[in-house]
Design a protein around this motif. Structure first.
Motif, PDB file in Angstrom:
ATOM      1  N   ASP A   1       0.799  -1.226   0.000  1.00 17.55           N
ATOM      2  CA  ASP A   1       0.000   0.000   0.000  1.00 17.55           C
ATOM      3  C   ASP A   1       0.831   1.276   0.000  1.00 17.55           C
ATOM      4  OD1 ASP A   1      -2.314  -1.564   0.113  1.00 17.55           O
ATOM      5  OD2 ASP A   1      -2.220  -1.683   2.287  1.00 17.55           O
ATOM      6  N   GLY A   2       2.151   1.138   0.028  1.00 16.50           N
ATOM      7  CA  GLY A   2       3.011   2.313   0.042  1.00 16.50           C
ATOM      8  C   GLY A   2       3.393   2.733   1.442  1.00 16.50           C
ATOM      9  N   PRO A   3       4.461   3.512   1.587  1.00 16.78           N
ATOM     10  CA  PRO A   3       4.949   3.903   2.916  1.00 16.78           C
ATOM     11  C   PRO A   3       4.014   4.879   3.629  1.00 16.78           C
ATOM     12  CG  PRO A   3       6.151   5.067   1.210  1.00 16.78           C
ATOM     13  CD  PRO A   3       5.288   4.078   0.504  1.00 16.78           C
ATOM     14  N   LEU A   4       4.159   4.928   4.959  1.00 18.70           N
ATOM     15  CA  LEU A   4       3.393   5.857   5.789  1.00 18.70           C
ATOM     16  C   LEU A   4       4.245   7.073   6.115  1.00 18.70           C
ATOM     17  CD1 LEU A   4       1.727   3.469   8.394  1.00 18.70           C
ATOM     18  CD2 LEU A   4       0.556   4.693   6.570  1.00 18.70           C
ATOM     19  N   VAL A   5       3.618   8.237   6.081  1.00 22.90           N
ATOM     20  CA  VAL A   5       4.264   9.475   6.512  1.00 22.90           C
ATOM     21  C   VAL A   5       3.400  10.081   7.609  1.00 22.90           C
ATOM     22  CG1 VAL A   5       5.062  11.765   5.850  1.00 22.90           C
ATOM     23  CG2 VAL A   5       5.288   9.870   4.239  1.00 22.90           C
ATOM     24  N   LEU A   6       3.931  10.131   8.815  1.00 22.56           N
ATOM     25  CA  LEU A   6       3.196  10.697   9.942  1.00 22.56           C
ATOM     26  C   LEU A   6       3.411  12.203   9.990  1.00 22.56           C
ATOM     27  CD1 LEU A   6       3.993   8.115  12.776  1.00 22.56           C
ATOM     28  CD2 LEU A   6       2.106   8.095  11.149  1.00 22.56           C
ATOM     29  N   ILE A   7       2.320  12.944  10.157  1.00 22.00           N
ATOM     30  CA  ILE A   7       2.411  14.407  10.206  1.00 22.00           C
ATOM     31  C   ILE A   7       1.695  14.890  11.466  1.00 22.00           C
ATOM     32  CG2 ILE A   7       1.971  16.557   8.989  1.00 22.00           C
ATOM     33  CD1 ILE A   7       2.080  15.090   6.407  1.00 22.00           C
ATOM     34  N   PRO A   8       2.442  15.047  12.572  1.00 25.76           N
ATOM     35  CA  PRO A   8       1.810  15.469  13.828  1.00 25.76           C
ATOM     36  C   PRO A   8       1.669  16.989  13.919  1.00 25.76           C
ATOM     37  CG  PRO A   8       3.873  14.218  14.176  1.00 25.76           C
ATOM     38  CD  PRO A   8       3.839  14.691  12.756  1.00 25.76           C
ATOM     39  N   SER A   9       0.751  17.408  14.783  1.00 28.54           N
ATOM     40  CA  SER A   9       0.706  18.815  15.179  1.00 28.54           C
ATOM     41  C   SER A   9       1.981  19.098  15.969  1.00 28.54           C
ATOM     42  CB  SER A   9      -0.522  19.085  16.050  1.00 28.54           C
ATOM     43  OG  SER A   9      -0.519  18.234  17.195  1.00 28.54           O
ATOM     44  N   HIS A  10       2.355  20.381  16.051  1.00 27.53           N
ATOM     45  CA  HIS A  10       3.626  20.707  16.713  1.00 27.53           C
ATOM     46  C   HIS A  10       3.406  21.790  17.766  1.00 27.53           C
ATOM     47  CE1 HIS A  10       7.748  20.363  17.373  1.00 27.53           C
ATOM     48  NE2 HIS A  10       8.245  21.085  16.404  1.00 27.53           N
ATOM     49  N   ARG A  11       3.371  21.344  19.028  1.00 30.41           N
ATOM     50  CA  ARG A  11       3.193  22.266  20.145  1.00 30.41           C
ATOM     51  C   ARG A  11       4.354  22.214  21.126  1.00 30.41           C
ATOM     52  NH1 ARG A  11       0.207  23.255  16.843  1.00 30.41           N
ATOM     53  NH2 ARG A  11      -2.055  23.587  16.876  1.00 30.41           N
TER      54      ARG A  11
END
Length: 1122
Positions: A584-594
Motif C-alpha cells: 500500500d506504500g509507505p506511511l508518513v506521519l504528520i503530527p501537530s507541533h506544540r
C-alpha cells in the motif's frame, strides 16, 4: 426481534431499588421505548411510603441521567411507563393488595425477578426468606398470570461453586430432595440456626450461594408449564458502557475488595494470584437477562444461562490487582487511610503471620501507648485502627473462597444468542465479553467507586476503544520496565549508516549536483564531494534498536512522573499496526507541533504498540546538543536545516535520503507547521518536505504514499511558559546539554493529560484521482497539488484537536479579567464545553459536572492565576507579569479554529452599537458588508475549509448562530438576542485582541509618511513597542494585542491588501505605503473602519488622538499630526 418482542408488553420487575434491578429498569426504558408498562415492586419502609421510596431510590437516581437527557418531558415519560406496586418479598402473596394482584395477573406478560440479599454472612433463616421463599412467591404470581410469555429468575453462577473447573449451563441435582430439605430447614429453632449452619451448607462458602441454589432447584420442580430461564451472573461489577462507564451505586462482592484496597484498609488477603477471577459488568448481565427473556424462555422448558468472563475473556487476580492499584495510586482518594498497596498470600498460615507483624502488632502497640498516655485523641485513633483491623479480616474471610478457587463457567447460550441477533441488536444489547479490554473496564470500575460511592469528582479514566499508557499494568516483579522494553517495538530491517551514506553519495541526483558545482568552481579546485560527505554525516539517522529500547524504558519512567494520562485510540493504532506498507506504500506521519516532546511521544506510542518507530525530520539545532544529538540519531532522528533554498547540494542529499527511506517502506515523520506554534493556533503549512514525499510517488519510485495526520493534545505544554517571552520579542533560548541537565527538575512537575489522536490516512494515489491535473508530467501541477494537500492535512489536524480544560478555563478567565467566582467559572466552562461539542469537536472534559476538570485546569494554570477564596483572577501584579496574559492567550487560542467565523460575525454585529445590534437590528446587506471587510483583513488568521471570503459560508455561519440562540432574524434584519449575550460576548472575546493588533499596526503605518527607511524587522519591533505603550496608557484593552506573531500577521495582511509594500532602497529591504494609500486621509479612513470593530467602540471609549500623537512622536519626532 427483541424490540418487537417487548412492543406493547407489560413487565413485572422485582429488586429495582438494588444495583442490578435499577440498571435493568433503565435499560428497558432507554432501549425498549415501545414497551407498554413496567410494574415495579417496592417494599414500604418505616417512615417512607411506596411513592416516596420510588421517587428517592429510583426516580431521582443518577442512573437515569442519560434517559433524562433524551426525554425532554422526563417526569411525564416515567409516570406513563412506570407503575409502582406496594409489596414485600418476605410476606405471603408478596403482600399485594387484591386490586394490585388482579391488575398484575391480568396484564403482566414478562416477569424478571432480580431481588436478592447478597449479604454473604446473613443468618440462614433470613437468607432463606428473601432468596428462596421470595423467589417461590414470585413464581406463584407467575403461575397466576394469564398472559405470561416469559419468566426470568436472576441467580448466581456460584450456585455450583461446590464444583471445580468447567461448569456447564445446566441444573446439577442436589443429593437430597429440595422440598424435604426446605421443610427441614424451616423446622430448625431460631436459637440453633447459627450453630447448625456450617453443617447445613456443607461445601458452600456462605448462606447466599446455598439459598440461591436451593431456590433454583425448587423453581425447577414447581414451575409447571412456565417458560423459565435462570440467568446466572458471576461476580457482578460496575458497568462497562451503560448507562455510563463505571456506573455503580452499591458496594458488594469485588467492589468491596477494590474499595477497601484503594482506601488503604485492606493490605493483605488470602488468595491465589494466578487463578482466574470471573467477573462480569452489570450491563452485560442486564443484556443477558433481556436477551434470555426473548430467546430462552420457551413454554414447558427451563434453561440455565451463565453471564461470565472466564470462558471467553479470562483475567487473573494478579492482573486485576495491578490495574486497580495503578488507578488508586494515580488517583488517591481524599478519604484514604493510607496508600493503596494490597497483595495476595496463598498460604493461610503465612497470611496470619504477615497480618500479625504488619497490622496487628503495630496497632496493638499504638493502642497500648494510647491507653498509657490516656490521650483522648490517641484513644479515639486507636479505636478506629482496631475497627479497621476487624473490617479487613471480615473482607478477607468473605472473599478468600473466591480467590482461592477457580471456575470456568460455560457461556455457550450467549454465543448462540449472538448468532441469532441482528447486527443492530448486537450493538444495542451487547453480550460479547470477549472484546472487553480489562484495563479499560477495571479502571472505569475503580473510577465509578470513587465518583459514585465516595462522591469525589475525578476525570473518567478513558473512553471506549481508548487506552491510557500511563495507567498501565504495574509489574509484579522487579525490572518490569526492562522486560516491557525488551518485549515491545517492531523489529525491522534497518539500512546501516554506512550503507545509506553510500547509496546517497553515489546516487545520480547527488552526483549530478556535485559535478555541476565542481564545474562552476573549477578554478578554485573545490571538490564538493567532501562537503557532501560532511552534510550526510551530520544529517543521517543511525538507528540502533538497542538504543530505541533504552529510550522506551527511560520514557516509560519519565511519562509516569510527568503525566496523569497518555490516552491513545486503540482502533487507530491497530489500523496502523495492520497496515502493509509493502503493497500500500509507505506511511508518513504528520503530527501537530506544540512541544519539543511531540516526536518523543509519537515514537513512544508506536513502540508501545509494536509498530516500527519512525524516521523523524528534526531541527538542526538539536544537532548541536552534545550527547543528546547522538542519542536522538540512534533513536530515529535525522537533522535538517529549516531553509535549503540556494543550496542545491543540500537539497539533493535531503531529497535522496527521504526517497530512500520511503522506498525501504520506513515510516517517516515531519511537522508540516515547520515550527512549534507559540500562539496556540495551528500554523499555515510548509510545503518543502511534503513536496519531497510526493515527488517520490510522482517519479514512480514508490507505489503510493499515505499521509497520516496526528495530534498530540496537551493539558499543559512543557515549554509553554517560555512562549510569552518569545512573543514579546525576546531572543529564543538556545538548547544545550547544560540547559537540559538544569531543567531535569521538571521531572517532578505534573503536566496533566495528553490525548493522542490519529486521523484517517490520506492516500496520495487516491488524492490525485480527485483532481483534473497531471503531476506526473507537469511540475506546476505538482505545486498546486502539494499546496492543496498540505492544507487538507492541516484541516484534518484541526479536526482532530481535542480541546483541553486548560483552554476552556483560560477562555473564561480572559472574558473576566478582573475576577470571577468559582461557581461562575465552572458554569461557563461547562457551557463552552457543550458549545464545542455541539460543533462536532472533541473535548478532554467529561459531560455533566465539570468541577473536577476545572479545578484541575486551574491548578495547571496556577502560575497565571491568583486564587482568593472562591475568586479567581488573572495573575498580573506588575509589568513583568504581563506574560501571564500571553500564556493564558496561548491556551485560549486552541479554540480559535472552532469559532473563528462565528467570531467575525459577532464582532461585525457588535460594531453597529447598542441600539442597532441589540434593539432595532441591522440590514443583512450591511452586516455582510462588514463581515466581508473584517474577514478580508483577518485572512492571514484563518485556516478553514470554508472560504472565509465567500458570502455563502458566512450566511451558513449566521444561520448556525441563530440555531444556537445567539442572534435572531426579524424580516431582513439581524439582531443579538438578550439570551445570547454570553455567546456573543464569548465569540467577540476571541477576536477583539487580534483586531486590536491589526488596528495598532494600521495606526503605526501613519509613521511611514515621514520614515522611508524602516526595515521589516524594525517595523515589527516598533509596532510592538507602540502597542505596549498604548496598553500602558490604557488605550488598548488587551495585552495579547502586543504579541509579535499578531504584528507579523497584520503586516502580512496589509501587504496582501495593498496598503503597504516592500521596496529595495540602498541595498536594503524597507516597508513603505503603496501609491493607493499615499494620501494620509485614506489610511485614516481605514484606521477608523477597523477601529469600529474594537471593544472600545462598544464601551463608548474614544481613543484620544492627542495621546496617540504623543506616543508616536516620542519615537518619531518628525511625524506630522494624526
Amino acid at each position: 426481534m427483541i424490540d418487537s418482542f417487548y412492543e406493547g408488553k407489560n413487565v413485572f420487575l422485582t429488586g429495582c431499588t438494588g444495583f442490578v434491578g435499577k440498571v435493568l429498569l433503565e435499560k428497558i426504558l432507554y432501549s425498549l421505548p415501545r414497551i407498554n408498562k413496567v410494574y415495579v415492586l417496592i417494599r414500604t419502609k418505616k417512615g417512607s411510603s411506596t411513592e416516596e421510596r420510588f421517587k428517592k431510590e429510583i426516580f431521582d437516581s443518577l442512573c437515569f441521567d442519560r434517559l433524562r437527557a433524551r426525554e425532554p418531558n422526563f417526569d411525564e415519560f416515567m409516570k406513563e411507563k412506570l407503575v409502582p406496586i406496594a409489596g414485600d418479598m418476605l410476606k405471603d402473596g408478596l403482600d399485594l393488595s387484591p386490586e394490585d394482584f388482579q391488575e398484575l395477573t391480568q396484564n403482566v406478560n414478562i416477569i424478571i425477578n432480580s431481588a436478592a440479599s447478597v449479604d454473604f454472612n446473613q443468618r440462614l433463616d433470613m437468607a432463606l426468606q428473601i432468596n428462596t421463599f421470595g423467589s417461590l412467591r414470585v413464581l406463584a404470581l407467575g403461575k397466576a398470570c394469564r398472559n405470561l410469555i416469559s419468566y426470568v429468575q436472576v441467580s448466581t453462577a456460584y450456585v455450583n461453586c461446590d464444583k471445580r473447573g468447567w461448569v456447564d449451563e445446566k441444573f446439577y441435582p442436589l443429593q437430597t430432595n429440595p422440598r424435604a430439605l426446605l421443610a427441614e430447614l424451616v423446622a430448625i429453632p431460631i436459637e440453633e440456626i447459627e450453630r447448625r449452619t456450617p453443617g447445613i451448607i456443607g461445601s458452600y462458602p456462605n448462606t447466599y450461594t446455598f439459598t440461591k441454589n436451593l431456590a433454583e432447584q425448587l423453581i425447577a420442580l414447581e414451575r409447571e408449564n412456565l417458560p423459565i430461564c435462570v440467568v446466572r451472573p458471576s461476580i457482578i461489577g460496575a458497568s462497562w458502557k451503560e448507562p455510563v462507564p463505571g456506573w455503580i451505586d452499591s458496594v458488594s462482592a469485588a467492589a468491596t475488595f477494590y474499595l477497601a484496597g484503594g482506601l488503604g484498609l485492606l493490605r493483605v488477603t488470602v488468595g491465589k494470584k494466578n487463578y482466574v477471577g470471573d467477573q462480569i459488568p452489570v450491563d452485560i448481565v442486564i443484556n443477558s437477562i433481556i436477551a434470555a427473556s426473548v430467546f430462552l424462555c420457551k413454554p414447558g422448558q427451563i434453561y440455565a444461562m451463565h453471564a461470565g468472563s472466564s470462558a471467553r475473556n479470562p483475567i487473573t487476580w494478579i492482573s486485576v490487582t495491578n490495574i486497580v492499584q495503578a488507578y488508586w495510586r494515580k488517583n488517591p482518594s481524599e478519604k484514604a487511610f493510607g496508600i493503596c498497596n494490597f497483595r495476595f498470600v496463598e498460604n493461610p498460615k503465612v497470611y496470619e503471620m504477615v497480618r500479625f507483624f504488619q497490622r496487628k502488632l503495630p496497632i496493638w502497640a499504638f493502642t497500648k501507648y494510647a491507653q498509657i498516655t490516656k490521650s483522648p485523641g490517641l484513644l479515639k485513633q486507636a479505636g478506629r485502627f482496631n475497627k479497621f483491623l476487624s473490617r479487613e479480616k471480615l473482607i478477607s474471610d468473605s472473599f478468600s473462597y473466591f480467590t482461592c478457587n477457580e471456575w470456568v463457567f460455560s457461556t455457550q447460550h450467549s454465543v448462540d444468542m449472538m448468532k441469532i441477533m441482528t447486527e443492530e441488536e448486537r450493538q444495542t444489547f451487547d453480550l460479547d465479553i470477549a472484546k472487553m479490554d480489562w484495563r479499560l473496564y477495571l479502571s472505569n470500575f475503580t473510577y465509578g467507586l470513587q465518583r459514585f460511592i465516595l462522591k469525589e469528582y475525578v476525570d473518567t479514566p478513558v473512553s471506549e476503544h481508548s487506552r491510557d499508557l500511563v495507567l498501565d499494568y504495574r509489574g509484579s516483579k522487579y525490572f518490569s520496565d526492562v522486560n516491557w522494553s525488551l518485549s515491545h517495538g517492531e523489529i525491522f530491517k534497518i539500512t546501516s549508516f554506512k550503507e545509506m551514506k553510500g547509496l546517497i553519495l553515489n546516487s545520480q541526483r547527488v552526483q549530478s549536483v556535485i559535478k555541476e558545482l565542481n564545474a562552476k568552481d573549477l578554478k578554485d579546485k573545490i571538490d564538493h564531494s567532501y562537503r557532501a560527505k560532511s552534510i550526510i554525516n551530520k544529517m543521517l539517522c543511525d538507528m540502533r534498536m538497542p538504543m530505541v529500547r533504552f529510550f522506551g524504558w527511560a520514557l516509560r519512567k519519565i511519562w509516569r512522573r510527568l503525566y496523569e494520562k497518555i490516552v491513545v485510540d486503540q482502533n487507530s493504532l491497530n489500523m496502523l499496526k495492520e497496515y502493509r506498507s509493502d503493497s500500500d506504500g509507505p506511511l508518513v506521519l504528520i503530527p501537530s507541533h506544540r512541544s519539543y516532546l511531540d516526536f518523543l511521544i509519537v515514537s513512544y506510542v508506536l513502540f508501545s504498540y509494536d509498530i516500527r518507530v519512525p524516521y523523524i525530520a528534526a531541527a538542526e539545532e538539536f544537532k548541536n546538543i552534545r550527547i543528546i544529538n547522538h542519542l536522538l540519531k540512534m533513536t530515529g532522528a535525522f537533522f535538517i536545516r529549516r531553509k535549503v533554498q540556494g543550496d542545491p547540494l543540500y537539497a539533493a542529499i535531503l531529497t535522496e535520503y527521504m526517497h530512500n527511506l520511503l522506498k525501504e517502506q520506513q515510516i517517516v515523520e515531519f511537522f508540516i507547521e515547520g515550527t512549534r506554534s507559540r500562539t496556540g493556533k495551528t500554523l499555515h503549512p510548509k510545503f518543502g518536505l511534503l513536496s519531497i514525499c510526493t515527488e517520490a510517488f510522482f517519479d514512480k519510485k514508490v507505489p503510493n504514499v499515505n499521509f497520516v495526520p496526528v495530534t498530540i493534545n496537551y493539558e499543559r505544554v512543557l515549554e509553554g511558559e517560555t512562549f510569552p517571552f518569545e512573543l514579546l520579542g525576546e531572543e529564543k533560548v538556545k538548547e544545550s546539554l547544560s540547559r537540559i541537565m538544569k531543567s531535569s527538575k521538571i521531572i517532578n512537575t505534573n503536566l496533566g493529560k495528553i490525548f493522542f489522536e490519529i486521523g484517517k490516512p490520506i492516500s496520495l494515489k487516491d488524492y490525485i484521482k480527485t483532481v483534473d491535473l497531471d503531476p506526473y508530467n507537469n511540475k506546476d501541477h505538482r505545486d498546486i497539488i502539494n499546496r492543496n494537500l498540505g492544507y487538507d492535512i492541516v484541516y484534518q489536524i484541526q479536526d482532530l484537536i481535542m480541546v483541553m480544560p486548560t483552554s476552556i478555563v483560560a477562555s473564561v478567565m480572559l472574558m473576566h479579567r478582573r475576577k470571577v467566582l468559582e461557581d461562575e467559572l465552572i458554569a461557563k466552562s461547562e457551557w463552552i464545553r457543550d458549545e464545542i461539542k455541539a460543533r462536532g469537536y472533541k473535548v478532554g472534559m467529561n459531560d455533566g459536572s465539570g468541577q473536577g476538570a476545572v479545578r484541575n485546569a486551574v491548578h495547571h494554570l496556577s502560575q497565571a492565576l491568583t486564587h482568593k477564596k472562591d475568586l479567581f483572577e488573572p495573575s498580573v501584579m506588575m509589568k513583568t507579569d504581563y506574560k501571564n496574559i500571553l500564556l493564558m492567550s496561548y491556551y485560549r487560542n486552541a479554540l480559535y479554529h472552532i469559532f473563528s467565523m462565528e467570531s467575525v460575525c459577532a464582532c461585525a454585529l457588535f460594531s453597529f452599537g447598542q441600539k442597532l445590534a441589540w434593539e432595532e437590528g441591522i440590514n443583512q446587506t450591511r452586516v455582510m458588508e462588514e463581515i466581508r471587510f473584517l474577514s478580508s483583513i483577518l485572512a492571514s488568521e484563518f485556516i478553514s475549509r470554508e472560504n472565509s471570503t465567500k458570502e455563502t459560508a458566512f450566511l451558513a455561519t449566521l444561520e448556525n448562530m441563530k440555531k444556537r440562540g445567539f442572534i435572531e432574524e426579524i424580516g431582513d434584519k439581524f439582531r443579538i438576542k438578550k439570551t445570547g449575550e454570553l455567546g456573543i460576548t464569548f465569540l467577540c472575546s476571541l477576536l477583539w485582541p487580534i483586531i486590536d493588533s491589526y488596528w495598532v499596526t494600521l495606526m503605526f503605518t501613519l509613521a511611514l509618511y515621514t520614515r522611508k527607511n524602516l526595515t521589516p524587522e524594525k517595523v515589527i519591533q516598533s509596532i510592538q513597542w507602540f502597542a505596549e505603550n498604548m496598553y500602558e496608557e490604557r488605550m488598548l484593552g488587551f495585552y495579547e494585542a502586543c504579541s509579535l506573531e499578531n504584528m507579523k500577521n497584520a503586516v502580512k495582511s496589509y501587504e496582501m491588501m495593498g496598503v503597504i509594500q516592500k521596496t529595495e532602497r540602498n541595498g536594503a529591504t524597507v516597508i513603505e505605503l503603496t501609491e493607493k494609500y499615499a494620501d494620509e486621509a485614506s489610511v485614516q479612513e481605514l484606521v477608523d473602519h477597523v477601529g469600529n470593530f474594537r471593544k472600545a467602540t462598544l464601551t463608548g471609549i474614544v481613543t484620544p488622538k492627542e495621546e496617540l500623537r504623543r506616543l508616536l512622536i516620542s519615537e518619531f519626532p518628525e511625524m506630522p499630526k494624526l
